[in-house]
Design a protein around this motif. Structure first.
Motif, mmCIF file in Angstrom:
data_model
loop_
_atom_site.group_PDB
_atom_site.id
_atom_site.type_symbol
_atom_site.label_atom_id
_atom_site.label_comp_id
_atom_site.label_asym_id
_atom_site.label_seq_id
_atom_site.Cartn_x
_atom_site.Cartn_y
_atom_site.Cartn_z
ATOM 1 N N SER A 150 0.837 -1.203 0.000
ATOM 2 C CA SER A 150 0.000 0.000 0.000
ATOM 3 C C SER A 150 0.868 1.248 0.000
ATOM 4 C CB SER A 150 -0.926 -0.017 1.220
ATOM 5 O OG SER A 150 -1.871 1.009 1.130
ATOM 6 N N LEU A 151 0.677 2.066 -1.012
ATOM 7 C CA LEU A 151 1.416 3.316 -1.165
ATOM 8 C C LEU A 151 0.586 4.423 -0.531
ATOM 9 C CD1 LEU A 151 3.932 4.654 -2.408
ATOM 10 C CD2 LEU A 151 2.655 4.848 -4.551
ATOM 11 N N GLY A 152 1.015 4.854 0.643
ATOM 12 C CA GLY A 152 0.287 5.858 1.412
ATOM 13 C C GLY A 152 0.402 5.549 2.894
ATOM 14 N N GLU A 153 -0.453 6.168 3.675
ATOM 15 C CA GLU A 153 -0.491 5.931 5.125
ATOM 16 C C GLU A 153 -1.776 5.196 5.460
ATOM 17 O OE1 GLU A 153 -0.290 9.941 6.619
ATOM 18 O OE2 GLU A 153 1.879 10.031 6.326
ATOM 19 N N VAL A 154 -1.777 4.510 6.621
ATOM 20 C CA VAL A 154 -2.962 3.764 7.032
ATOM 21 C C VAL A 154 -3.274 4.083 8.489
ATOM 22 C CG1 VAL A 154 -3.996 1.483 7.324
ATOM 23 C CG2 VAL A 154 -2.465 1.915 5.384
ATOM 24 N N GLN A 155 -4.445 4.635 8.715
ATOM 25 C CA GLN A 155 -4.913 4.961 10.062
ATOM 26 C C GLN A 155 -5.206 3.658 10.823
ATOM 27 O OE1 GLN A 155 -5.435 6.636 13.182
ATOM 28 N NE2 GLN A 155 -5.483 8.258 11.655
ATOM 29 N N ILE A 156 -4.624 3.531 12.011
ATOM 30 C CA ILE A 156 -4.851 2.315 12.802
ATOM 31 C C ILE A 156 -5.532 2.608 14.130
ATOM 32 C CG2 ILE A 156 -3.095 0.851 11.764
ATOM 33 C CD1 ILE A 156 -1.569 1.888 14.553
#
Length: 187
Positions: free
Chosen positions: A169-175
């Protein structure tokens, strides 16, 4: 039915989102150095830091790596083979919708095509992913199980996620507020 991806919970983390390793170098050089140390264990692994990902047009560590498989299947395979593992390794269980704003791809990491960490990824091994069509894997690939057996019999250390497709995944991921699961329990 809700579909998920999984990412090992880091021992140290800043904030409430996952970011690619290369982005971490600017935010926390200390953590970047800590998490890139694993690439220094072998000269070929060091080349992963410069490995290009076709179709995403970025480097290996410009993306976040996920497995599209409940990690329990990895734990179960290892313990059935008598391989000692961390009993309570924790993973983020992330709804696939958290990747909506990113560019995503599946890396078909197979025994037949994999030539080592120093070699390029062929364009045919990467498929851009539309999250609406994503389906979580329901079993460990047989090549992964065979790999665990062979490497364990040789007494070698080995990667936990060999020959399991990777979701990149290219980007950020909210966890924030995502479930954390232990790989020794199936939920």
């Amino acid at each position: 039915m809700q579909e998920y991806i999984y990412h090992m919970v880091p021992k140290e983390m800043i904030g409430d989102k996952l970011i690619p390793l290369n982005a971490l170098s600017e935010i926390s050089p200390h953590l970047y150095k800590k998490y890139t140390k694993k690439y220094c264990s072998h000269p070929d692994r060091l080349k992963l830091l410069k490995r290009q990902i076709p179709k995403l047009n970025c480097l290996w560590n410009d993306v976040i790596h996920f497995i599209p498989l409940n990690p329990y299947y990895v734990y179960e395979a290892l313990t059935c083979l008598g391989i000692k593992t961390k009993e309570k390794q924790r993973f983020f269980k992330i709804p696939i919708e958290r990747l909506t704003n990113n560019t995503n791809a599946i890396y078909f990491y197979t025994k037949e095509k994999y030539k080592g960490p120093a070699m390029n990824i062929n364009e045919g091994e990467i498929k851009l992913l539309h999250i609406e069509t994503y389906k979580e894997l329901k079993e460990l690939p047989s090549a992964s199980l065979d790999y665990y057996k062979v490497e364990n019999e040789k007494g070698n250390g080995f990667g936990l996620f060999a020959y399991i497709p990777h979701l990149l995944s290219l980007g950020e991921v909210q966890i924030k507020d995502v479930e954390i699961v232990s790989w020794n329990q199936f939920d």
